[in-house]
Design an enzyme around this catalytic site. Sequence first.
Site, PDB file in Angstrom:
ATOM      1  CG  HIS A   1      -6.549  -0.215   0.236  1.00 16.36           C
ATOM      2  ND1 HIS A   1      -5.507   0.426  -0.408  1.00 16.36           N
ATOM      3  CD2 HIS A   1      -5.992  -0.781   1.344  1.00 16.36           C
ATOM      4  CE1 HIS A   1      -4.400   0.249   0.271  1.00 16.36           C
ATOM      5  NE2 HIS A   1      -4.668  -0.475   1.339  1.00 16.36           N
TER       6      HIS A   1
ATOM      7  CB  CYS B   1      -0.920   0.019   1.208  1.00 17.13           C
ATOM      8  SG  CYS B   1      -1.747  -1.537   1.524  1.00 17.13           S
TER       9      CYS B   1
ATOM     10  CG  HIS C   1      -3.012   3.397   5.163  1.00 18.00           C
ATOM     11  ND1 HIS C   1      -2.731   3.481   3.821  1.00 18.00           N
ATOM     12  CD2 HIS C   1      -3.059   2.068   5.452  1.00 18.00           C
ATOM     13  CE1 HIS C   1      -2.603   2.258   3.323  1.00 18.00           C
ATOM     14  NE2 HIS C   1      -2.801   1.386   4.295  1.00 18.00           N
TER      15      HIS C   1
END
Length: 409
Positions: A329, A164, A294
């Site tokens: 995401h 990520c 995040h």
Amino acid sequence: MFYKRVMMNNSPIFLSKPGIFCAAGESIQALWDSVVNGNQDGIKKVVAISGEEFFAARIDDNKIKNSSGRFDMRIIRIEEQALNQISDIIEITKSKYGVDRIGVCVGSCDNGTEFSLAGHREYFADGVFNNDYSIEMQGADYVATFISEKYGITGPSCAFSTACSSSAGAIIKAAEMIKAGFVDAVIAGGVDIASDTTLLGFNSLGAISDEKTNPFSQNRHGITLGEGAAFFVLTKEFLSENENEIKLLGWGESADAYHMTSPDPSGKGAESSMKKALDMSFLHPSDIDYINMHGTGTKFNDSMEAKAINIVFGDNKVPVSTTKAITGHTLGASASLELAICYEALVKNKGKNNNIELPLQVWDGEQDANLPELNIIDGRNKSIKKEIKTCLSNSFAFGGANASLVIGF
């Protein structure tokens, strides 16, 4: 030696306007409209090859055009549609510096999945790969190589895959290469797709929510995956052709090495990356005007990030939100996509002391009582009267590969 050279050069790094393409918007303006209005229309039910259904922010197939790449696959098509939005800046940069003084840095986790699955099915059935399959299309480098080939760039071309935080790492390395004098400009960002491989892989970890992600809520159940691309041109000086003089002020990285998929629950790694980014920017916590968290919606990631923000910012109730409930995401693209949102937050609020617009967090509003209370922007608190001059963007990946970026005027 390399680190010392970077630190000795205190000149700023400038960011161009971003080129973006994702399910929440096909341009930075469309994406901004989605995040300030809490529009989740880009998240829909999809059916994986296994027959299982998932919520995911996949771009509609009819919006994705064929690419000019040697391997015309979904990830390259999405990448090119983002890049085309900044092609004018890329061409100006080429004319100013020359193709040998421009680098490429791309963060991504997926490469050629749709071809590899089909190719391997045929191989297992017939003992040979089909004629359209090449192992090169699965190379991690191709998302970067494609940009070099598309624009005739001959400077360093680098690919990053740290889950990520991949595109945050790409942007950081781009800035370091400029500061070290290796190049004068870098095309940097990230791209990823919500492939069946990704959906099924995360599902096997028990990380995917069976409803749209609900970050920081006591009722959260996991992530909603998405796909997209976001790119910038980073330069050593402000180009007058750029619309806004926005700088990458600093960055911080850390590595938990706590667990292959779980972050350090104490939040120490996230705390470290944010503190390093602030130190490099010569800023205090009170100087940050907005944090794009995040905020994946998983139990452990949200918990440790809330702890880390509370430790670093304390009583400075900086406005925060996570936009993953809108974009999904986007994995290797998430850091660059969220930095693009921060970029637009600076642009849209420039010079304003009231009527401030910031990205909304879409959730049920039932904050986990076990987490420190955060100043989450969700539409119920519209009294922000401070000009938005600096933004911090967090990306905390598998294995504790943490990165924080600070941008501002």
